[in-house]
Every structure is written in C-alpha cells, then in structure tokens.
Write a protein that holds these residues in place. Structure first.
Motif, PDB file in Angstrom:
ATOM      1  N   ASP A 198      -2.054   0.934   5.466  1.00 30.62           N
ATOM      2  CA  ASP A 198      -0.705   1.218   5.979  1.00 30.62           C
ATOM      3  C   ASP A 198       0.250   0.081   5.630  1.00 30.62           C
ATOM      4  O   ASP A 198       1.419   0.315   5.335  1.00 30.62           O
ATOM      5  N   ALA A 199      -0.259  -1.153   5.664  1.00 31.15           N
ATOM      6  CA  ALA A 199       0.574  -2.311   5.299  1.00 31.15           C
ATOM      7  C   ALA A 199       0.997  -2.218   3.831  1.00 31.15           C
ATOM      8  O   ALA A 199       2.124  -2.585   3.478  1.00 31.15           O
ATOM      9  N   ARG A 240       7.192   0.708   0.273  1.00 29.62           N
ATOM     10  CA  ARG A 240       8.504   1.250   0.669  1.00 29.62           C
ATOM     11  C   ARG A 240       9.571   0.164   0.540  1.00 29.62           C
ATOM     12  O   ARG A 240      10.682   0.413   0.083  1.00 29.62           O
ATOM     13  N   HIS A 241       9.224  -1.053   0.948  1.00 26.56           N
ATOM     14  CA  HIS A 241      10.168  -2.161   0.811  1.00 26.56           C
ATOM     15  C   HIS A 241      10.464  -2.430  -0.662  1.00 26.56           C
ATOM     16  O   HIS A 241      11.619  -2.646  -1.040  1.00 26.56           O
ATOM     17  N   GLU A 250       3.783   0.329   3.595  1.00 28.65           N
ATOM     18  CA  GLU A 250       5.035  -0.255   4.080  1.00 28.65           C
ATOM     19  C   GLU A 250       5.609  -1.229   3.052  1.00 28.65           C
ATOM     20  O   GLU A 250       6.818  -1.246   2.796  1.00 28.65           O
TER      21      GLU A 250
END
Length: 127
Positions: free
Chosen positions: A21-22, A28-29, A25
């Motif tokens: 999940d990290a 996405r950044h 994320e």
C-alpha cells in the motif's frame, strides 16, 4: 507535500518486492510530482542499464586485485593478519601504568563513596 524518500524510490525502481500500500501511495505521489517522477525515471534507467550490462560492456576487465578487495570486504575477513601494534617506549609504559593506576584509584574512591552514601540513605542520615 512530502516527497517520496530516495530509498523508497530505489526500491520502486528495482521492483524486487511485492508492491505494498505504501508503494501505491508513493506511485500516486510520483504521478503528481515532477521532481519524484524524474528521480524515479532516472533510477529506473540506471537499474535497467545495470541489469543488462555484461562484462564485455566494460572497457577492460577489472584487475584481479579489485575482485580480491571486493571478496575480502564482503567476507569481512582480512587476507593476511595485521602486524601487532608497536609497543610503547619504556617511558610511555610507566606513564600509561601510572594513568591506569590513577584511574583505578579514582573508580575505587567513587565506588566507596557511593556505597557509603547508599548506607547513609538507608539509615535515614542523608536524604
């Protein structure tokens, strides 16, 4: 906005681990951040180049001593035993002995003081 850490970008470029999940994320950044996107793109190119490199791609084969140094550093065992340190001069030996004796005496005095103080505290003489 917090940027993705360089170490995490390296892990993303290597793609060795199962995505977390990290990672999602972070990606996405990266989609929104030009700085992180450029760094990830560069790292991905470096990883791809390193993975496709062959020994013939090097201008010349590295000398044997390079591989010996790498092997020694990786195994963390020296090739040859190190020579013993030179003994201090006689005058320095006396000085070192006196310093060691003074340190031992200082420790003994401090321990005796602490011992006596703890006895006085237990008896209620000192608070």
């Amino acid at each position: 906005m917090a940027h993705v850490e360089s170490a995490h970008l390296v892990e993303l470029a290597l793609r060795n681990a199962t995505p977390t999940d990290a990672d999602a994320e972070a990606l996405r950044h990266v989609d929104r951040c030009a700085r992180c996107r450029d760094e990830l793109r560069m790292l991905t190119r470096v990883v791809a180049a390193a993975r496709t490199a062959h020994l013939v791609d090097l201008p010349t084969a590295p000398p044997e001593r390079v591989w010996q140094h790498i092997s020694r550093d990786v195994s963390d065992t020296p090739d040859t035993p190190r020579p013993p340190a030179p003994a201090p001069a006689p005058g320095k030996r006396v000085l070192l002995a006196l310093l060691a004796l003074a340190a031992a005496a200082g420790i003994a005095v401090a321990l005796r003081y602490l011992h006596e103080r703890s006895g006085l505290v237990r008896r209620g003489v000192v608070r």
